[in-house]
Design an enzyme around this catalytic site. Structure first.
Site, PDB file in Angstrom:
ATOM      1  N   GLY A 571       0.833  -1.194   0.000  1.00 24.76           N
ATOM      2  CA  GLY A 571       0.000   0.000   0.000  1.00 24.76           C
ATOM      3  C   GLY A 571       0.868   1.244   0.000  1.00 24.76           C
ATOM      4  O   GLY A 571       1.671   1.461   0.914  1.00 24.76           O
ATOM      5  N   ASP A 572       0.733   2.067  -1.024  1.00 25.67           N
ATOM      6  CA  ASP A 572       1.587   3.239  -1.190  1.00 25.67           C
ATOM      7  C   ASP A 572       1.222   4.322  -0.180  1.00 25.67           C
ATOM      8  O   ASP A 572       0.170   4.283   0.472  1.00 25.67           O
ATOM      9  CB  ASP A 572       1.420   3.793  -2.607  1.00 25.67           C
ATOM     10  CG  ASP A 572       2.601   4.639  -3.052  1.00 25.67           C
ATOM     11  OD1 ASP A 572       3.516   4.843  -2.246  1.00 25.67           O
ATOM     12  OD2 ASP A 572       2.597   5.085  -4.220  1.00 25.67           O
TER      13      ASP A 572
END
Length: 872
Positions: A571-572
């Site tokens: 997850g960025d």
């Protein structure tokens, strides 16, 4: 007919004021719900506005026929309010069921999914809005033979709507979405009871007669033209929401504030119009409204600069100041928009039923305008182009009732429109932070605006919706971005498939290249970001776009519909206080990610510590731990990694086994040259279970808390890091958790100590204790020279100290070489050494430094200067 008592007239006026507030509270709540469905906030705004206006318009036109001949219109109004309240309570369940069906029908196509979602949402929200629209002619009939004018009634209802637009700002953070809807529905029931009581008074006070109204009462061209005014009004609302949402609040508060100011202007304009007489106003309205709409665009650079410089001590102060700024730019237009209905109604006869017919045509036009702006004009012309088109449409539609000489204003309007047709450059909008930059690439569609800008030093930034910096090509930023992927891949024993939730510049994903045979998939909703990664950041992402499958989709929808499972999901980073972003840190999103993991799979969600206060961070940690009970933390600089897995257990042996499969060169690249113990030394222990609020899509917490915390000065990185330092387990406890072998304890201790010493050094520096910071940093470097954060910070300090050194070339060269010994990729030192070697005539050595600079900072502006010097 007996004259109605003042109490009856006041009661109906108050009733319709509160009815307007309840209706707009529903609209804002439903827009928020649709933003979750679509994954894009602007879609929720556009679809809800379109559905509301379409329903209000059709309801107003139908209401005249439904209410004809009824002696007690307020009773029917009461029943309608009850039906709306019941529908509002059932709508969440209906939408979830529809969402499942739509997901099944359009599982492979984002465009088809959006089309089905849009159609379903339009239908489901148009139904209650139609009932609200029916209420307008019923109220008009109830006051047909009272002194209460259409202008006053419409103005009070719209002013009440402005108040109602702000109500969810209190309800959502305090009660959550479901409880908020219940409270608004209860208020609707109270209004219904009050309407029924007033209807009994009307029965004993007066007998209401109806003046017949037909379509022939108003020329068809007038209805069409006023529909055009409505279309222009909603085009302006959509465009302004997009613009001001980028420049000002940029949070969950933005839509409600803009909508409240917009409605307040229309309501006040209607109230003021009662005192306006004469045909001259029909000459003034189209010219003035179009002129002020265009002037709002001319003021955008000044507004952006003011917002960039402004500093507020509370969210309330920011909302007041920025709300006033919005009002200053939009009220001249909305006041004029509000005046049109009463003036037209008076022009074609003062029968209040005519007002309902005009209102219906205007509202239906408004619905078309919202859809046209959101899905056609903004992607085609850009946001400012859509506002220009709205201003010109406002002029042309209003000219239906103006004198011919008003057409003389058209050249002036076109002259004002041309320079503001396109959004100003970033260096004009953000003169303080990006004043020396230039725009390289701008992409705007219905979802977002993406900029790639180049700073004076040659480095490039990716900006999403103008003010949110997603990524940079700066060497230090490149390392930080790539570390997000390095950690995640190290924590899996044998990664074969990796999923990136967010592509950005592609720099992060490039860190996966050392793993042979790795199957890469990136989910990115922004088409602008996809294009930027492929064309503008290719020099710093190793053309990663050619080595991965890029899917344009919403991350939440993709996780629900993807047929594959993955070894690693990453997850960025993103800004959690922006509209819609916090849903990516919700209980529901973490569950979706867990379901897409293979057995033994790893999910890593990254957070930027400077975007949180302690309370909000604990909400996210608590939520993550509920889904991943064995979740652990890693700290990399000022970024926090939340790591969970599907039947996954962390150990040093797991990481070592992973690296042992790689060739020596790939092994070094996989760790960024830092080695396995630097990474294991960033372990921060398990996420401990705790009691308290969770972040849920249907009961949001952090997106409402974070803006308040930021303006109150609670976003204190020092306090947050100190809190994290207190949470870190003792070395022996960490070694036991990672199952460190006896012969590895010393290496692990060095990495573990260096990470903590570096954080303590940064805390000391932020507190102003430079001497203590330097001491701790030296100790950290002695513990682990391979730690890039430590060596980079030490190299920066050494370079800063060059000013106090001798200016002799030999001394300066030795100092610069010492910096490169600590940090071989230090761009400033490489530039200076190239210049020194050039001056000394050591061209071969100068070429080596130039090659190193190009390797570590390929977009550095100095490279162009170097090339020109070499050619010379």
């Amino acid at each position: 007919m007996n004259a109605a008592r003042p109490s009856y007239v006041s009661g109906v006026a108050a009733l319709y004021f509160f009815s307007g507030g309840i209706g707009l509270a529903y609209q804002v709540l439903w827009a928020r719900m649709l933003s979750l469905q679509f994954g894009v906030s602007i879609f929720g705004v556009v679809v809800t506005a379109a559905a509301f206006m379409l329903g209000l318009g059709m309801g107003a036109l139908l209401g005249g026929h439904i209410g004809r001949g009824r002696r007690h219109p307020l009773r029917l109004f009461a029943l309608i309010e009850i039906l709306i309240a019941v529908y509002a309570l059932l709508l969440p369940m209906v939408l979830r069921g529809v969402d499942d069906v739509v997901m099944w029908l359009a599982s492979d196509s984002l465009g088809f999914w959006y089309a089905l979602q849009l159609s379903a949402a339009l239908l489901l929200i148009t139904l209650p809005a139609t009932l609200m629209g029916v209420g307008f002619p019923l109220i008009l009939k109830a006051v047909q033979h009272t002194p209460l004018s259409l202008a006053r009634l419409y103005g009070l209802n719209t002013c009440g709507a402005a108040v109602g637009a702000l109500l969810p700002l209190v309800l959502l953070p305090a009660l959550g979405w479901v409880a908020g809807v219940w409270l608004v529905a209860t208020a609707g029931m109270v209004v219904a009871v009050a309407a029924w009581a007033l209807s009994r008074q009307a029965q004993t006070e007066t007998v209401i007669t109806t003046e017949p109204v037909s379509w022939r009462s108003v020329p068809p061209f007038t209805l069409l033209a006023y529909a055009g005014v409505g279309a222009a009004a909603l085009m302006l609302e959509v465009g302004w929401t997009r613009l001001f949402g980028m420049l000002l609040l940029r949070t969950e508060y933005v839509m409600a504030v803009i909508l409240a100011v917009f409605l307040l202007g229309i309501g006040l304009g209607s109230l003021v119009a009662r005192r306006l007489n004469g045909r001259i106003w029909f000459d003034v309205l189209p010219v003035a409204a179009a002129l002020f709409a265009l002037l709002s665009l001319w003021a955008i650079p000044a507004l952006a600069g003011w917002a960039e410089r402004s500093d507020f001590d509370s969210l309330a102060a920011a909302m007041w100041a920025q709300g006033l700024a919005i009002a200053l730019l939009t009220l001249p237009v909305t006041l004029l928009l509000g005046a049109w209905l009463p003036l037209l109604s008076a022009r074609f006869g003062r029968n209040k039923a005519l007002g309902a017919m005009l209102y219906g045509a205007n509202s239906i036009g408004a619905a078309a305008g919202a859809l046209l702006a959101g899905f056609v004009l903004v992607p085609w012309l850009g946001t400012t182009g859509a506002v220009v088109a709205a201003a010109l449409l406002l002029f042309f539609a209003g000219m239906a009732w103006a004198a011919r000489h008003s057409w003389l204003a058209l050249p002036l309007l076109l002259g004002l429109a041309w320079p503001v047709w396109h959004l100003p450059a970033v260096n004009q909008l953000l003169p303080h932070t990006q004043g020396g930059s230039r725009d390289l690439f701008v992409h705007e569609d219905a979802l977002s605006i993406t900029h790639v800008i180049e700073r004076a030093d040659g480095q490039r930034l990716l900006l999403a919706d103008l003010q949110r910096m997603d990524a940079s090509s700066d060497p230090l930023a490149v390392v930080s971005q790539q570390n997000q992927v390095r950690l995640a891949l190290l924590l899996h024993p044998d990664p074969k498939q990796v999923l990136f939730l967010g592509l950005g510049t592609g720099i992060s994903a490039a860190a996966s290249l050392p793993y042979p045979g790795l199957e890469r998939t990136a989910v990115e909703l922004s088409q602008g970001a996809i294009a930027a990664a492929r064309h503008w950041f290719a020099p710093v992402n190793d053309n990663i776009s050619d080595n991965m499958n890029i899917v344009r989709d919403d991350a939440r929808r993709f996780l629900q519909t993807a047929p594959d499972s993955y070894d690693v999901i990453i997850g960025d980073l993103f800004h959690p206080d922006l509209v819609g972003r916090s849903a990516l840190l919700s209980l529901q999103q973490f569950k979706r990610a867990r379901l897409r993991l293979k057995p033994g799979g790893v999910f890593v969600q990254w957070l930027a510590l400077n975007q949180f206060d302690a309370d909000s961070l604990q909400v996210v940690l608590r939520t993550f731990q509920r889904v991943f009970p064995r979740a652990v933390l890693f700290v990399d600089g000022f970024r926090l990694a939340l790591v969970g897995g599907q039947d996954w257990r962390l150990s040093a042996r797991l990481v070592q086994h992973n690296l042992a499969r790689l060739a020596p060169a790939a092994r070094s690249e996989a760790t960024g040259g830092e080695g396995v113990w630097s990474w294991l030394g960033r372990y921060w222990g398990p996420i401990r279970p705790s009691e308290g609020a969770l972040q849920s899509e249907w009961a949001p917490v952090i997106e409402y808390h974070l803006p308040r915390a930021r303006y109150r000065g609670e976003m204190d990185v020092v306090a947050l890091v100190e809190w994290l330092l207190r949470q870190r387990p003792h070395l022996a406890e960490a070694g036991q958790a990672l199952r460190i072998a006896d012969d590895e304890v010393d290496a692990f201790e060095r990495g573990y100590a260096a990470t903590e010493l570096a954080l303590r050094a940064w805390v000391a520096e932020l507190k102003g204790d430079v001497r203590q910071a330097q001491r701790l940093l030296r100790l950290a470097y002695q513990a682990n020279p391979r730690d890039r954060w430590v060596s980079g910070a030490l190299a920066d300090r050494m370079y800063a100290g060059l000013q106090a050194m001798s200016s002799q070339a030999a001394d300066r060269r030795r100092a610069l070489e010492a910096i490169l010994f600590v940090r071989p990729d230090h761009a400033d030192a490489l530039r200076e050494l190239w210049r020194l070697e050039r001056v000394q005539g050591n061209m071969e050595r100068a070429a080596e430094y130039r090659h190193m600079l190009r390797r570590y900072s390929p977009l550095d502006a100095a490279l162009e200067q170097i090339s020109e010097s070499d050619r010379g």
